[in-house]
Design a protein around this motif. Structure first.
Motif, mmCIF file in Angstrom:
data_model
loop_
_atom_site.group_PDB
_atom_site.id
_atom_site.type_symbol
_atom_site.label_atom_id
_atom_site.label_comp_id
_atom_site.label_asym_id
_atom_site.label_seq_id
_atom_site.Cartn_x
_atom_site.Cartn_y
_atom_site.Cartn_z
ATOM 1 N N PRO A 66 0.814 -1.221 0.000
ATOM 2 C CA PRO A 66 0.000 0.000 0.000
ATOM 3 C C PRO A 66 0.845 1.267 0.000
ATOM 4 O O PRO A 66 0.497 2.250 -0.672
ATOM 5 N N ALA A 67 1.955 1.262 0.737
ATOM 6 C CA ALA A 67 2.831 2.439 0.763
ATOM 7 C C ALA A 67 3.443 2.677 -0.606
ATOM 8 O O ALA A 67 3.579 3.823 -1.052
ATOM 9 N N GLY A 68 3.839 1.610 -1.302
ATOM 10 C CA GLY A 68 4.386 1.753 -2.641
ATOM 11 C C GLY A 68 3.358 2.281 -3.621
ATOM 12 O O GLY A 68 3.666 3.115 -4.485
ATOM 13 N N ALA A 69 2.122 1.804 -3.494
ATOM 14 C CA ALA A 69 1.053 2.314 -4.358
ATOM 15 C C ALA A 69 0.810 3.795 -4.088
ATOM 16 O O ALA A 69 0.636 4.593 -5.016
ATOM 17 N N LEU A 70 0.804 4.181 -2.816
ATOM 18 C CA LEU A 70 0.642 5.596 -2.476
ATOM 19 C C LEU A 70 1.786 6.431 -3.055
ATOM 20 O O LEU A 70 1.573 7.555 -3.524
ATOM 21 N N ALA A 71 3.009 5.877 -3.027
ATOM 22 C CA ALA A 71 4.161 6.605 -3.566
ATOM 23 C C ALA A 71 4.034 6.822 -5.072
ATOM 24 O O ALA A 71 4.577 7.791 -5.604
ATOM 25 N N ASP A 72 3.310 5.932 -5.758
ATOM 26 C CA ASP A 72 3.141 6.069 -7.201
ATOM 27 C C ASP A 72 1.949 6.932 -7.589
ATOM 28 O O ASP A 72 1.928 7.498 -8.684
ATOM 29 N N VAL A 73 0.930 7.027 -6.710
ATOM 30 C CA VAL A 73 -0.274 7.764 -7.098
ATOM 31 C C VAL A 73 -0.411 9.113 -6.392
ATOM 32 O O VAL A 73 -1.200 9.957 -6.831
ATOM 33 N N LEU A 74 0.340 9.341 -5.300
ATOM 34 C CA LEU A 74 0.289 10.614 -4.577
ATOM 35 C C LEU A 74 1.607 11.369 -4.735
ATOM 36 O O LEU A 74 2.567 10.852 -5.295
ATOM 37 N N ASP A 75 1.636 12.585 -4.220
ATOM 38 C CA ASP A 75 2.862 13.374 -4.195
ATOM 39 C C ASP A 75 3.810 12.759 -3.162
ATOM 40 O O ASP A 75 3.496 12.733 -1.958
ATOM 41 N N PRO A 201 -5.301 7.745 -17.311
ATOM 42 C CA PRO A 201 -6.074 8.224 -16.160
ATOM 43 C C PRO A 201 -5.383 7.884 -14.839
ATOM 44 O O PRO A 201 -4.612 6.928 -14.746
ATOM 45 N N ARG A 202 -5.680 8.666 -13.816
ATOM 46 C CA ARG A 202 -5.091 8.458 -12.501
ATOM 47 C C ARG A 202 -5.570 7.134 -11.913
ATOM 48 O O ARG A 202 -6.748 6.786 -11.988
ATOM 49 N N GLU A 203 -4.658 6.405 -11.281
ATOM 50 C CA GLU A 203 -5.002 5.115 -10.684
ATOM 51 C C GLU A 203 -5.585 5.303 -9.292
ATOM 52 O O GLU A 203 -5.214 6.223 -8.561
ATOM 53 N N THR A 204 -6.487 4.403 -8.910
ATOM 54 C CA THR A 204 -6.955 4.347 -7.534
ATOM 55 C C THR A 204 -5.948 3.550 -6.704
ATOM 56 O O THR A 204 -5.106 2.833 -7.251
ATOM 57 N N LEU A 205 -6.050 3.678 -5.367
ATOM 58 C CA LEU A 205 -5.129 2.940 -4.505
ATOM 59 C C LEU A 205 -5.271 1.438 -4.716
ATOM 60 O O LEU A 205 -4.271 0.721 -4.869
ATOM 61 N N HIS A 206 -6.504 0.955 -4.747
ATOM 62 C CA HIS A 206 -6.722 -0.487 -4.928
ATOM 63 C C HIS A 206 -6.215 -0.949 -6.281
ATOM 64 O O HIS A 206 -5.544 -1.977 -6.404
ATOM 65 N N GLY A 207 -6.533 -0.166 -7.317
ATOM 66 C CA GLY A 207 -6.070 -0.533 -8.653
ATOM 67 C C GLY A 207 -4.560 -0.491 -8.772
ATOM 68 O O GLY A 207 -3.954 -1.335 -9.433
ATOM 69 N N ALA A 208 -3.932 0.502 -8.125
ATOM 70 C CA ALA A 208 -2.472 0.604 -8.166
ATOM 71 C C ALA A 208 -1.821 -0.576 -7.464
ATOM 72 O O ALA A 208 -0.812 -1.120 -7.929
ATOM 73 N N MET A 209 -2.381 -1.008 -6.317
ATOM 74 C CA MET A 209 -1.848 -2.175 -5.613
ATOM 75 C C MET A 209 -1.976 -3.426 -6.472
ATOM 76 O O MET A 209 -1.042 -4.231 -6.570
ATOM 77 N N ARG A 210 -3.125 -3.581 -7.105
ATOM 78 C CA ARG A 210 -3.353 -4.734 -7.959
ATOM 79 C C ARG A 210 -2.385 -4.747 -9.145
ATOM 80 O O ARG A 210 -1.824 -5.788 -9.500
ATOM 81 N N ALA A 211 -2.168 -3.569 -9.731
ATOM 82 C CA ALA A 211 -1.228 -3.470 -10.851
ATOM 83 C C ALA A 211 0.195 -3.788 -10.412
ATOM 84 O O ALA A 211 0.959 -4.422 -11.140
ATOM 85 N N GLY A 212 0.568 -3.346 -9.199
ATOM 86 C CA GLY A 212 1.905 -3.647 -8.700
ATOM 87 C C GLY A 212 2.127 -5.126 -8.479
ATOM 88 O O GLY A 212 3.182 -5.679 -8.830
ATOM 89 N N LEU A 213 1.130 -5.795 -7.898
ATOM 90 C CA LEU A 213 1.249 -7.249 -7.700
ATOM 91 C C LEU A 213 1.294 -7.988 -9.034
ATOM 92 O O LEU A 213 2.062 -8.931 -9.208
ATOM 93 N N ARG A 214 0.459 -7.544 -9.973
ATOM 94 C CA ARG A 214 0.448 -8.185 -11.289
ATOM 95 C C ARG A 214 1.802 -8.022 -11.972
ATOM 96 O O ARG A 214 2.311 -8.962 -12.600
ATOM 97 N N VAL A 343 5.913 2.041 -12.167
ATOM 98 C CA VAL A 343 5.669 1.056 -11.115
ATOM 99 C C VAL A 343 6.825 0.999 -10.121
ATOM 100 O O VAL A 343 6.921 0.078 -9.322
ATOM 101 N N ARG A 344 7.690 2.006 -10.143
ATOM 102 C CA ARG A 344 8.897 1.959 -9.321
ATOM 103 C C ARG A 344 8.573 1.869 -7.825
ATOM 104 O O ARG A 344 9.150 1.074 -7.099
ATOM 105 N N GLY A 345 7.648 2.705 -7.357
ATOM 106 C CA GLY A 345 7.308 2.662 -5.939
ATOM 107 C C GLY A 345 6.760 1.311 -5.523
ATOM 108 O O GLY A 345 7.125 0.763 -4.482
ATOM 109 N N ARG A 346 5.866 0.744 -6.345
ATOM 110 C CA ARG A 346 5.271 -0.541 -6.008
ATOM 111 C C ARG A 346 6.265 -1.691 -6.139
ATOM 112 O O ARG A 346 6.264 -2.627 -5.334
ATOM 113 N N GLY A 347 7.116 -1.625 -7.144
ATOM 114 C CA GLY A 347 8.133 -2.668 -7.288
ATOM 115 C C GLY A 347 9.098 -2.664 -6.115
ATOM 116 O O GLY A 347 9.467 -3.728 -5.575
ATOM 117 N N LEU A 348 9.519 -1.469 -5.702
ATOM 118 C CA LEU A 348 10.386 -1.368 -4.523
ATOM 119 C C LEU A 348 9.646 -1.802 -3.264
ATOM 120 O O LEU A 348 10.243 -2.368 -2.344
#
Length: 528
Positions: A66-75, A201-214, A343-348
């Motif tokens: 979740p923190a990685g997803a936030l790092a990719d979708v927020l400031d 389009p901007r990703e949602t937190l849930h969608g960003a997490m799902r994309a990172g896992l995928r 996907v850098r934040g989520r990959g990390l």
């Protein structure tokens, strides 16, 4: 050598934030020394002391994605400010509970857990921000310098922490840590970050997490790094978890010895980080640095097990620091090298999840092993396992990380005949090729890597079919959750992916390019 290692400090933003982070980490290490030593007084069993290490890293295992997803979708800058404020509050609470005498073993673990949660929130945002602060040519050196900064802090913080515990008490370490966050927050407020442009389009937190896992499930280079990491860190957790008990009971020392042992690890890591460019050149690349670091770590663990006194133990701690920084920097750089920016934040975060999970399970396991066979026996078993794992790891070499991962933008923009809501879905994409039956074996071989790319970048399913009535007609078919995800998929295709696509298109035998069709799913009700 030193000039190459320190080159990122020429860039003002990186230099300011790096310096502030080093000072902040010094405070964190002082706090950790206080917590580890406090637990040896509150509940001196090996399992409880190991739980302090586990509580600090468990939140990273749970919250990293979740923190990685936030790092990719927020400031990322604002996210870091919130995390640092939270950590400051935790340190103040630790100081108040300790000073008033209401601290208990489980309260200590809860507060350490809260501190770990703040660190988990900050780590992906900080690491994924590094490429924004330095030119691409300096990214690898900046990653190494980040690791060195952690270990500069480790060299200074534990010694200061041990000194404060011995002279002013544990409470002083918590207050010093709280003050250090003021410097970090001030530097983040000074940084005028320019956020990079995003595709689609901007990703949602849930969608960003799902994309990172995928992405992690279908990126083979990342998977290879993660497997090597989990094995090393699970075995390498032994001396981290058992060091307070080794200092206090096996070696009969006090908080000063414990602090100097941690400082020895930090000093070794600083020297190792400065020497890494020279080591990579002499050893012939990252894989050999990884092997040498794993063997050196095993040797350090064995040396700590048989060290006759504190002075010799500190020497082996220096070796452990050199080994740790060599492996940690190599794995971190390999992770960064295989991740595109989107996907850098989520990959990390996935990497940090693996790291922290291995450290948590390793700490708990080695604490239990030490209960069964003693601290010395546990360290010797860990050393033997680390040496064996280093040899087995040669069968799964780290990726070179030299593929160009910038967006290629070679796909034409997707268009729908009718105006479509971004949430409209599911979406199926059909690509039609003309391939003679005798060339279809080569086509299957060429298109197989494309399937992993489609899934990695957003597809939920992928398949290739031939037409029963027209054997030369081959249809590639993949689905996505909605139209927005397909638009984002267009921006995720890299320059390296383009080469795969061109090898597939080279087998297409029509003068016209492959025909692409977009299909939208229809909700169909079944009547009973």
């Amino acid at each position: 050598m030193a000039d190459s290692a320190l080159a990122p400090l020429r860039h003002r933003v990186f230099a300011v934030l790096w310096t502030a982070t080093v000072l902040g980490n010094i405070g964190t290490w002082m706090r950790d020394v206080g917590s580890g030593w406090l637990m040896t007084s509150l509940a001196p069993s090996p399992v409880m002391v190991a739980l302090v290490q586990a509580a600090g890293t468990l939140p990273v295992f749970v919250l990293a994605l979740p923190a990685g997803a936030l790092a990719d979708v927020l400031d990322r800058r604002k996210l870091l400010i919130v995390a640092q404020c939270s950590l400051g509050v935790v340190s103040v609470l630790l100081a108040l509970c300790t000073a008033t005498g209401i601290m208990t073993p489980w309260l200590l673990l809860v507060l350490v857990l809260a501190g770990g949660a703040g660190a988990a929130l900050a780590a992906p945002a900080w690491q994924s921000s590094v490429p924004e602060m330095v030119p691409r040519a300096d990214v690898r050196a900046a990653i190494a310098l980040n690791s060195m900064g952690v270990n500069v802090s480790r060299a200074i913080g534990p010694a200061l922490g041990g000194l404060l515990v011995a002279t002013l008490g544990v409470t002083a370490t918590y207050l010093a840590d709280a003050l250090s966050y003021v410097l970090v927050i001030a530097s983040l407020l000074w940084w005028k970050r320019v956020a990079p442009e995003t595709d689609g389009p901007r990703e949602t937190l849930h969608g960003a997490m799902r994309a990172g896992l995928r992405y992690a499930l279908h990126a083979r280079g990342l998977q290879r790094v993660l497997l090597r990491a989990v094995v090393f860190f699970a075995l390498g957790a032994a001396h981290w978890a058992l060091l307070p008990l080794l200092a206090r009971h096996t070696l009969g020392g006090g908080p000063g010895l414990y602090g100097f042992m941690l400082a020895g690890i930090g000093a070794g890591a600083v020297g190792g980080a400065l020497a890494l460019p020279w080591l990579r050149e002499r050893l012939g690349g990252a894989e050999r640095v990884m092997l040498a670091g794993a063997f050196a770590n095993a040797a350090a663990q064995a040396g700590l097990a048989v060290a006759p006194n504190g002075g010799i133990a500190v020497v082996f701690c220096v070796l452990a620091g050199i080994a740790w920084i060599a492996v940690l920097t190599t794995l971190n750089a390999a992770t960064q090298a295989v991740l595109p920016n989107w996907v850098r934040g989520r990959g990390l975060a996935v990497y940090l999840t693996v790291f922290s999970g291995a450290m948590v399970l390793g700490s708990l396991s080695w604490g239990q092993v030490a209960t069964w066979i003693g601290i010395v026996g546990a360290l010797l078993v860990a050393a033997a396992g680390g040496a064996a794992a280093a040899l087995v790891g040669l069968a799964l070499p780290l990726p070179a990380g030299e593929e160009p991962l910038d967006p290629s933008r070679h796909w034409p923009d997707p268009h729908a005949a009718h105006a479509t809501d971004h949430a409209h879905g599911p979406v199926a994409v059909q690509v039609e090729y003309r391939v003679a039956p005798e060339r279809q074996a080569a086509f299957r071989q060429a298109i197989a890597p494309l399937g992993a790319i489609r899934r990695r970048d957003g597809a939920t399913a992928w398949a290739v079919f031939t037409d029963a009535d027209d054997p030369a007609r081959v249809v590639e078919w993949f689905t996505l959750s909605d139209w927005a995800e397909h638009m984002r998929q267009h921006g995720r295709v890299t320059v390296a992916d383009r080469a795969v696509q061109e090898s597939v298109n080279a087998l297409h035998e029509s003068a016209d390019p492959p025909r692409v069709t977009h299909l939208f799913g229809l909700a169909v009700r079944h009547r009973s």
